[in-house]
Enzyme design. Structure first.
Site, mmCIF file in Angstrom:
data_model
loop_
_atom_site.group_PDB
_atom_site.id
_atom_site.type_symbol
_atom_site.label_atom_id
_atom_site.label_comp_id
_atom_site.label_asym_id
_atom_site.label_seq_id
_atom_site.Cartn_x
_atom_site.Cartn_y
_atom_site.Cartn_z
ATOM 1 N N ARG A 103 0.828 -1.213 0.000
ATOM 2 C CA ARG A 103 0.000 0.000 0.000
ATOM 3 C C ARG A 103 0.861 1.262 0.000
ATOM 4 N NH1 ARG A 103 -4.763 -2.378 3.943
ATOM 5 N NH2 ARG A 103 -6.244 -2.931 2.292
ATOM 6 N N HIS A 116 -6.557 -6.273 -0.988
ATOM 7 C CA HIS A 116 -7.322 -6.791 0.152
ATOM 8 C C HIS A 116 -6.602 -8.025 0.670
ATOM 9 C CE1 HIS A 116 -10.612 -8.496 2.564
ATOM 10 N NE2 HIS A 116 -10.220 -9.655 2.059
HETATM 11 P P1 ADP Z 1 -8.598 -3.528 5.246
HETATM 12 O O1 ADP Z 1 -8.799 -3.612 3.748
HETATM 13 O O2 ADP Z 1 -7.261 -2.958 5.594
HETATM 14 O O3 ADP Z 1 -8.892 -4.820 5.939
HETATM 15 P P2 ADP Z 1 -11.165 -2.595 6.284
HETATM 16 O O4 ADP Z 1 -11.574 -4.028 6.342
HETATM 17 O O5 ADP Z 1 -11.331 -1.775 7.522
HETATM 18 O O6 ADP Z 1 -9.648 -2.442 5.796
HETATM 19 O O7 ADP Z 1 -11.983 -1.844 5.148
HETATM 20 C C1 ADP Z 1 -12.242 -2.496 3.916
HETATM 21 C C2 ADP Z 1 -11.959 -1.536 2.796
HETATM 22 O O8 ADP Z 1 -12.882 -0.454 2.875
HETATM 23 C C3 ADP Z 1 -10.584 -0.859 2.839
HETATM 24 O O9 ADP Z 1 -9.545 -1.624 2.276
HETATM 25 C C4 ADP Z 1 -10.854 0.394 2.041
HETATM 26 O O10 ADP Z 1 -10.827 0.087 0.645
HETATM 27 C C5 ADP Z 1 -12.262 0.742 2.434
HETATM 28 N N1 ADP Z 1 -12.281 1.712 3.547
HETATM 29 C C6 ADP Z 1 -11.984 1.481 4.846
HETATM 30 N N2 ADP Z 1 -12.103 2.602 5.579
HETATM 31 C C7 ADP Z 1 -12.482 3.568 4.713
HETATM 32 C C8 ADP Z 1 -12.789 4.961 4.858
HETATM 33 N N3 ADP Z 1 -12.700 5.580 6.036
HETATM 34 N N4 ADP Z 1 -13.155 5.639 3.738
HETATM 35 C C9 ADP Z 1 -13.240 5.030 2.551
HETATM 36 N N5 ADP Z 1 -12.977 3.725 2.348
HETATM 37 C C10 ADP Z 1 -12.596 3.005 3.411
HETATM 38 MG MG MG Z 2 -10.668 -5.872 6.141
#
Ligand code: ADP
Ligand code: MG
Length: 139
Positions: A103, A116
């Site tokens: 990232r 992801h």
């Molecule tokens: P990760 O992908 O790191 O596991 P999360 O599961 O919390 O993160 O969130 C899933 C996806 O949602 C993130 O990868 C991102 O693409 C999107 N996302 C998360 N938080 C936000 C936010 N505050 N605003 C916009 N998109 C977000």
């Molecule tokens: Mg996640």
């Protein structure tokens, strides 16, 4: 323990033609890509896949983004794959991602963050089944 995790190379990365570079980082970190396919995730699939986030304000945009262009879904295998892939991906917001992470190198923003990865072994099993049948996974 050898583990499997689900990885998705998201549309922002496929659009910029950097899937090979991301796969190189994955392999250089010791993961084996034991299943992989380039697909167009439907809006319906995206909504199901991200249903844990359905109450979040970004849910609709997130699902639309994931289904907006091709994605690469893949199964990665390695000792401690789930946690180690989270480490290799870097934090959700690339502004705070560590040097050397996918990232940090490729994400554009918190929503267009290139990859992801499953967040637990239990979810890895569920997410792998979501996209792959057993015969598509060749370890
Ligand atoms: P990760 O992908 O790191 O596991 P999360 O599961 O919390 O993160 O969130 C899933 C996806 O949602 C993130 O990868 C991102 O693409 C999107 N996302 C998360 N938080 C936000 C936010 N505050 N605003 C916009 N998109 C977000
Ligand atoms: Mg996640």
């Amino acid at each position: 323990m050898v583990q499997r995790t689900l990885s998705i190379i998201k549309p922002d990365a496929t659009c910029r033609n950097v899937t090979g570079e991301i796969n190189h980082m994955i392999e250089a970190a010791g993961f084996r890509i034991i299943a992989q396919k380039r697909i167009l995730i439907t809006l319906e699939q995206a909504k199901k896949f991200y249903e844990v986030h359905q109450e979040k304000p970004f849910y609709n945009d997130l699902c639309e983004f994931l289904s907006s262009a091709p994605a690469i879904v893949q199964v990665l295998e390695k000792e401690n794959a789930v946690l180690d892939y989270r480490t290799l991906m870097g934090s959700t917001n690339p502004a705070s991602a560590d040097e050397g992470t996918i990232r940090k190198k490729f994400a554009i923003s918190i929503d267009k963050n290139s990859v992801h990865g499953s967040d637990s072994p239990e979810n890895a099993t569920i997410e792998i089944k979501f996209f792959f049948s057993e015969t598509e996974i060749v370890g």
